[in-house]
Design an enzyme around this catalytic site. Structure first.
Site, mmCIF file in Angstrom:
data_model
loop_
_atom_site.group_PDB
_atom_site.id
_atom_site.type_symbol
_atom_site.label_atom_id
_atom_site.label_comp_id
_atom_site.label_asym_id
_atom_site.label_seq_id
_atom_site.Cartn_x
_atom_site.Cartn_y
_atom_site.Cartn_z
ATOM 1 N N TYR A 63 -13.313 1.506 1.935
ATOM 2 C CA TYR A 63 -13.251 -0.081 1.775
ATOM 3 C C TYR A 63 -14.564 -0.562 0.804
ATOM 4 O O TYR A 63 -14.579 -1.278 0.061
ATOM 5 C CB TYR A 63 -13.232 -0.693 3.123
ATOM 6 C CG TYR A 63 -13.161 -2.345 3.155
ATOM 7 C CD1 TYR A 63 -11.643 -2.681 2.582
ATOM 8 C CD2 TYR A 63 -14.025 -3.192 3.491
ATOM 9 C CE1 TYR A 63 -11.295 -4.121 2.712
ATOM 10 C CE2 TYR A 63 -13.879 -4.485 3.525
ATOM 11 C CZ TYR A 63 -12.427 -4.825 3.132
ATOM 12 O OH TYR A 63 -12.315 -6.193 3.089
ATOM 13 N N ILE A 94 -9.377 -6.306 -2.794
ATOM 14 C CA ILE A 94 -8.940 -5.202 -1.783
ATOM 15 C C ILE A 94 -8.400 -5.445 -0.679
ATOM 16 O O ILE A 94 -7.530 -4.570 -0.263
ATOM 17 C CB ILE A 94 -10.263 -4.295 -1.790
ATOM 18 C CG1 ILE A 94 -11.341 -5.243 -1.011
ATOM 19 C CG2 ILE A 94 -10.931 -3.668 -3.065
ATOM 20 C CD1 ILE A 94 -12.830 -4.323 -0.908
ATOM 21 N N GLU A 95 -8.167 -6.740 -0.222
ATOM 22 C CA GLU A 95 -7.513 -7.142 0.944
ATOM 23 C C GLU A 95 -6.134 -7.327 0.526
ATOM 24 O O GLU A 95 -5.162 -6.889 1.348
ATOM 25 C CB GLU A 95 -8.096 -8.334 1.691
ATOM 26 C CG GLU A 95 -9.641 -7.997 2.325
ATOM 27 C CD GLU A 95 -9.331 -7.333 3.777
ATOM 28 O OE1 GLU A 95 -8.001 -7.003 4.018
ATOM 29 O OE2 GLU A 95 -10.222 -6.897 4.350
ATOM 30 N N SER A 96 -5.949 -8.142 -0.318
ATOM 31 C CA SER A 96 -4.668 -8.765 -0.590
ATOM 32 C C SER A 96 -4.136 -8.464 -2.217
ATOM 33 O O SER A 96 -3.040 -8.942 -2.419
ATOM 34 C CB SER A 96 -4.426 -10.226 -0.120
ATOM 35 O OG SER A 96 -5.187 -10.874 -1.045
#
Length: 520
Positions: free
Chosen positions: A260, A156-158
């Protein structure tokens, strides 16, 4: 440095502890079903996350580079189940043994739907990339005694893209901001950005996550703080009167952070149950076994590419921390990661690699390219190669010429100092071909000397009526959307895909003409 930062974390932790002790409310884990009074996650947040997936996934993996992305035979008779009942999702989440509270509610459901239905292609790409990256994450997490499920954070970050760079300035698989990366020992300068180094950034992320857990003692709050920072989480706890359950402070957190934790739970679900949704991993042909060699002199990726005969994009993929294709080993040594068999080959050819075209790249061993030293006569033939010439005729383009002689267009441009694929009629090009096939390629050069573009090729290249409006690029052998974008300042791969109505970056082919950007 880390100890100094952790000391400041302890001060924050003490503040949180005072706030928490001031309330008698229980922090018992909750399971919130779809009938909860929490409203459905806003469409804007989901859409923003979806757009992020589109821009991150497949930027430099999903391309036409031969051998870099390969098809996978996926043996499954399962059919996508788009309309599962909530009870199925709840049961499956309960069956995942994890220290995380894997709640199910409308927010989590929205992200599961995004992953399993609306963004299937991106998820399948990430599933393939996980075979390369997850072992790196798991080894570091296990060594620190942290939950292995934290390996899903970079999803989910990158979207597992080590070159990902956010609007806020976060970089790499774990999306470190500049100062946080520096605090955790990551080097960032004009040539190196260790936030993009899969191994070093993972070690830094593990340290950061461990420090956050020492503050909160709750993994949902930890990953929320990883996203928005401890300050925002502490502020939400304070405004809630000391509550420390993520769902109880949900609406007091920044909007992005509200999505998130649900996105993390959904990623955990999808990577556990992807077969049940008939999601098929697209295998990235990155080497399972790789090794590093330490470089003690400045080195350009092209030197390695030409001597070892490995596509330069593969070297970039394995060494994303180097910003300019240069390993700036002047005072300190730096690692070069290669497939295991190539690392041993490099060791035996190191002197040849370092000396190859050295004056061109590093005159007097400095990290500058010597001005004016761009003549094709300065090139030495790569091992096992011999130089032949081809004279450009009307209708020729770089991508087609590279295809005729079985070389990469990037190599052809490099050998001849070609910028933006601009060649002129009558220009004599240097091409390095296999020594045992010189006669074959010389015959091709003679045959193609009378080459005239066919009607179909001419139509493809003409793009009537738009030549005055756009800058174009003709795709060459070995080109990817990512490598093309690098040639045009201010242009991203996403811009190219959007401008040419391309939904799958793998579909570009040599000879194809792409709009790059409107002419100013």
């Amino acid at each position: 440095m880390i100890k100094k930062l952790f000391h400041s974390f302890k001060l924050i932790s003490a503040t949180v502890g005072i706030l928490i002790s001031a309330t008698a409310e229980s922090s018992t884990p909750q399971t919130i079903d779809s009938d909860t009074t929490l409203t459905v996650t806003t469409e804007a947040t989901i859409e923003q996350f979806a757009e992020s997936l589109d821009s991150l996934v497949g930027i430099w993996y999903m391309n036409s580079n031969p051998g870099l992305v390969m098809d996978t035979i996926y043996n499954s008779d399962l059919v996508e189940q788009a309309d599962l009942s909530d009870s199925v999702y709840i049961k499956r989440l309960e069956n995942i043994i994890s220290p995380f509270k894997l709640n199910y509610n409308s927010h989590v459901k929205a992200y599961i739907n995004l992953y399993t239905n609306k963004r299937r292609e991106q998820v399948e790409t990430m599933l393939g990339l996980s075979d390369y990256y997850f072992p790196i994450f798991e080894a570091a997490l296990d060594a620190k005694g942290l939950p292995l499920e934290l390996k899903y954070l970079p999803i989910i970050e990158s979207a597992l893209n080590p070159r990902a760079f956010s609007r806020a300035g976060a970089s790499g698989l774990w999306q470190f901001m500049y100062y946080t990366g520096k605090q955790y020992g990551l080097e960032v300068n004009s040539y190196v950005d260790e936030r993009r180094d899969p191994h070093k950034s993972t070690q830094a992320a593990v340290e950061f996550l461990d420090d956050l857990y020492n503050i909160y003692g709750d993994w949902q709050l930890v990953i929320a703080a990883y996203n928005c920072g401890p300050g925002n989480v502490n502020r939400a706890i304070r405004r809630s009167g000391g509550k420390r359950n993520f769902w109880e402070i949900f609406y007091l957190l920044p909007r992005e952070t509200r999505g998130y934790v649900p996105a993390f739970i959904a990623a955990t679900y999808v990577f556990t149950y992807h077969r049940e949704h008939n999601l098929r991993p697209v295998a990235a042909n990155l080497p399972v076994a790789s090794d590093t060699v330490m470089i003690s002199k400045p080195l350009h990726f092209s030197q390695v590419s030409d001597i070892l005969q490995v596509p330069i994009d593969v070297i970039r993929h394995l060494n994303p921390q180097y910003r300019k294709d240069i390993i700036p080993a002047q005072k300190d040594s730096y690692p070069l990661r290669l497939a295991f068999n190539l690392s041993t080959q490099f060791a035996s050819l190191e002197d040849s690699v370092l000396s190859y075209n050295r004056e061109k790249y590093f005159p007097e061993n400095q990290l500058v390219i010597k001005p004016g030293n761009t003549s094709t006569s300065s090139f030495s033939p790569p091992p096992g190669k011999e130089k032949i010439y081809y004279t450009v005729k009307s209708g020729d383009v770089v991508g087609l010429i590279a295809d005729w002689f079985d070389v990469y267009s990037s190599s052809l441009r490099y050998w001849n100092n070609i910028r933006r694929n601009v060649i002129r009629v009558g220009q004599k090009l240097v091409i390095y071909v296999d020594k045992d096939k010189v006669d074959h390629y010389q015959r091709i050069a003679q045959q193609k000397s009378g080459y005239t573009a066919s009607a179909s090729t001419a139509n493809q290249l003409a793009d009537t009526g738009n030549d005055g409006d756009y800058i174009y690029h003709t795709v060459g052998r070995g080109d990817s959307v990512w490598s093309i974008a690098r040639e045009y300042p201010g242009v991203t791969d996403s811009d190219i895909l959007r401008l040419n109505n391309i939904t799958n970056a793998q579909k570009i082919k040599p000879g194809q003409r792409l709009k790059i950007k409107p002419k100013s």
